[in-house]
Design a protein around this motif. Sequence first.
Motif, PDB file in Angstrom:
ATOM      1  N   ARG A  89      16.393  -4.801  -5.031  1.00 35.84           N
ATOM      2  CA  ARG A  89      15.243  -4.434  -4.203  1.00 35.84           C
ATOM      3  C   ARG A  89      15.528  -3.133  -3.435  1.00 35.84           C
ATOM      4  O   ARG A  89      14.645  -2.282  -3.273  1.00 35.84           O
ATOM      5  CB  ARG A  89      14.934  -5.580  -3.222  1.00 35.84           C
ATOM      6  N   THR A  90      16.773  -2.972  -2.979  1.00 37.65           N
ATOM      7  CA  THR A  90      17.167  -1.746  -2.273  1.00 37.65           C
ATOM      8  C   THR A  90      17.007  -0.531  -3.183  1.00 37.65           C
ATOM      9  O   THR A  90      16.455   0.498  -2.767  1.00 37.65           O
ATOM     10  CB  THR A  90      18.640  -1.853  -1.800  1.00 37.65           C
ATOM     11  N   ALA A  91      17.501  -0.657  -4.426  1.00 38.53           N
ATOM     12  CA  ALA A  91      17.380   0.448  -5.392  1.00 38.53           C
ATOM     13  C   ALA A  91      15.917   0.746  -5.694  1.00 38.53           C
ATOM     14  O   ALA A  91      15.510   1.918  -5.772  1.00 38.53           O
ATOM     15  CB  ALA A  91      18.136   0.101  -6.676  1.00 38.53           C
ATOM     16  N   GLY A  92      15.111  -0.323  -5.827  1.00 41.42           N
ATOM     17  CA  GLY A  92      13.673  -0.152  -6.062  1.00 41.42           C
ATOM     18  C   GLY A  92      13.003   0.557  -4.892  1.00 41.42           C
ATOM     19  O   GLY A  92      12.141   1.432  -5.079  1.00 41.42           O
ATOM     20  N   SER A  93      13.411   0.198  -3.663  1.00 47.10           N
ATOM     21  CA  SER A  93      12.840   0.826  -2.459  1.00 47.10           C
ATOM     22  C   SER A  93      13.245   2.303  -2.366  1.00 47.10           C
ATOM     23  O   SER A  93      12.455   3.149  -1.932  1.00 47.10           O
ATOM     24  CB  SER A  93      13.308   0.095  -1.195  1.00 47.10           C
ATOM     25  N   GLN A 149       6.217  -2.427  -5.633  1.00 49.33           N
ATOM     26  CA  GLN A 149       6.004  -1.721  -4.367  1.00 49.33           C
ATOM     27  C   GLN A 149       4.898  -0.667  -4.479  1.00 49.33           C
ATOM     28  O   GLN A 149       4.146  -0.448  -3.538  1.00 49.33           O
ATOM     29  CB  GLN A 149       7.313  -1.074  -3.902  1.00 49.33           C
ATOM     30  N   VAL A 150       4.789  -0.033  -5.649  1.00 50.41           N
ATOM     31  CA  VAL A 150       3.715   0.943  -5.879  1.00 50.41           C
ATOM     32  C   VAL A 150       2.368   0.241  -5.845  1.00 50.41           C
ATOM     33  O   VAL A 150       1.404   0.720  -5.223  1.00 50.41           O
ATOM     34  CB  VAL A 150       3.905   1.678  -7.232  1.00 50.41           C
ATOM     35  N   GLU A 151       2.308  -0.930  -6.497  1.00 49.39           N
ATOM     36  CA  GLU A 151       1.041  -1.667  -6.558  1.00 49.39           C
ATOM     37  C   GLU A 151       0.620  -2.202  -5.190  1.00 49.39           C
ATOM     38  O   GLU A 151      -0.563  -2.301  -4.878  1.00 49.39           O
ATOM     39  CB  GLU A 151       1.143  -2.805  -7.583  1.00 49.39           C
TER      40      GLU A 151
END
Length: 617
Positions: free
Chosen positions: A174-178, A210-212
């Motif tokens: 999740r950190t990498a995605g953020s 997160q984009v959605e």
Amino acid sequence: MAHGGRKDSPELPDLSLLKRLVRDQLIYLLEQLPGKKDLFIDSDLMSPLDRIANVSILKQHEVDKLYKVEFKPIISISDQLCFLIRPRIQTVKWICDVVNADKAAGKYRRYKIIFTPQKFYACEAVLEEQGIYGDVTTDEWAFYLLPLDDDIISLELPEFFRDQFLAGDQRWVRTAGSALHLLYSLFGPFSKIYGIGRCSKMTYESWREQVEEGEQRARQAEIGNVFLIDRDVDFVTPLCSQVVYEGLVDDTFRIKCGCVEFGPDVTSSDKSIKVMLNSQDKVFNEIRNEHFSNVFGFLSQKARNLQTAYDKRRGMDIKQMKTFVSEELKGLKQEHRLLTLHISASESIMKKKTKQDFQELLKTEHCLLEGFEIRECISFMEEHINRQVSMIESLRLLCLLSVTENGLLPKDYRALKAQYLQSYGDEHLLTFSNLRQLGLLVEQQPGETLTVMESRVGKLVNDRTAGKLTDAFSSLAKKSNFRALSRKLNLVPKSDEEYDLRVPKDMAYIFSGAYIPLSCKLIEQVLERDGWIGLEEVTRLINGHEFAVTAGGSGADSKSKGDSQRIILVMFLGGCTFSEISALRFLGKEKGYKFIIVTTAITNSSRLLEAMLDNHV
């Protein structure tokens, strides 16, 4: 020494914006605790914090004293304590001890915990268990990304590699995605996203969610395409000795947060000095990507040019001398200081590498990469282990043998393991277990049983509900398939002719012409083909989880859109080496791209293997 290639490469976006954003957020969080306060900082946040907000900035916002978290009773007399920490249970338990000790002593203070880059439920659960949840306030500092240079950004999460790839702990996904989402919101929208590896797939999915969830704003893209790659897709590259200047400086002196500390052997005094290594250092910027064999020639030429510039003073009149002093002298003195440092650093590297018999090491590595004289290589390793030259170096060679040969023959594995444990101690049994689980040091299995098992596991892995059970099977069945990949992608150039390191013709120059890094070759091929079409056999050998998605970023005018398409963001999940960064810079020059490298941390063979040691915390 300058590499050829296209001259029309696009401008990179201004990454300093990332620093300003996190600095402003940290100041806001500190001001939430008005009045004087003492700040306790996690030891591995000290260097990153220094790059964002130095002591004087913290003092301006009423931070009285600074302490490093040391897991012992505190001596602070302040009424307000602020803790800036990574979300680790051990640190939270220590904070609980501090608060409970104050309670027992009848001391009343205000406490604030700032987790960075995010807080995890497990940490809040500890606060509750210890009975202090109501006594502290908690917050998050979204410090995801630290720009180390114009084209390098780090998450500064060295534990990502061990947690994700060894322990199967997916909390950092999740950190990498953020982090990716932050880059998207500042420099996107992206046009295409390519990726390979299971963690990359999960990071992409986290980013997509997160984009959605967020609002979409039309803006001009500054980054076109994104490539996500897992570290376990290519273990060979970080196991090879680095021979470009920046890589050697990292291997020899350890670059930390873009800074290196040169000791008395380099400074020629009794003091150590810290030097920032980035493109602002003109001398370093010209040699950082060069093969070490070219560095001394460049530095001596630079010294001659500098002398010529100083000699211009002779015969000047007063007016000319005044202009020279005000406009040129300061710059020349700074360049002279940096030149002296880099010459001394190069000499120090030479001395250390000569002592370590570096040429023999490189020869052994090159034989392993080419698949020649394997018995002689094993003899060299046995001697290396028995002489106790270096615990990590011996382990590195064993792992390189294993990943290039698809595992060791059972008798070799048992013999080398026994010798290693005898030389360096039985406590490394768990290290061998960790390396086996990761597929870094394994025994060859008889017959085809592994391939059958691998195909079954491949089907299982696609089922997300399989979870950690799948991870366990996956690591059991892990094969590197390096020889087949090397043939398919021509990773080991034919050694019929001499490789001219002064005028490199491909990315293999970063390993003396012996090997093109698999990670960088995959990026080159996917960008050339605009996807994975034609690379099906390669992705099967990697057991890849590859994907290519059109992210739909558009809306800019055609010229700027064309420029942004040539800015490629490459995200390494699990770490990236300076050699890979040099290779991608070379590729960018050749093809007219500019690469921005985002990594969970800068790595090399030592850091990679130290994360596997049984005593690693």
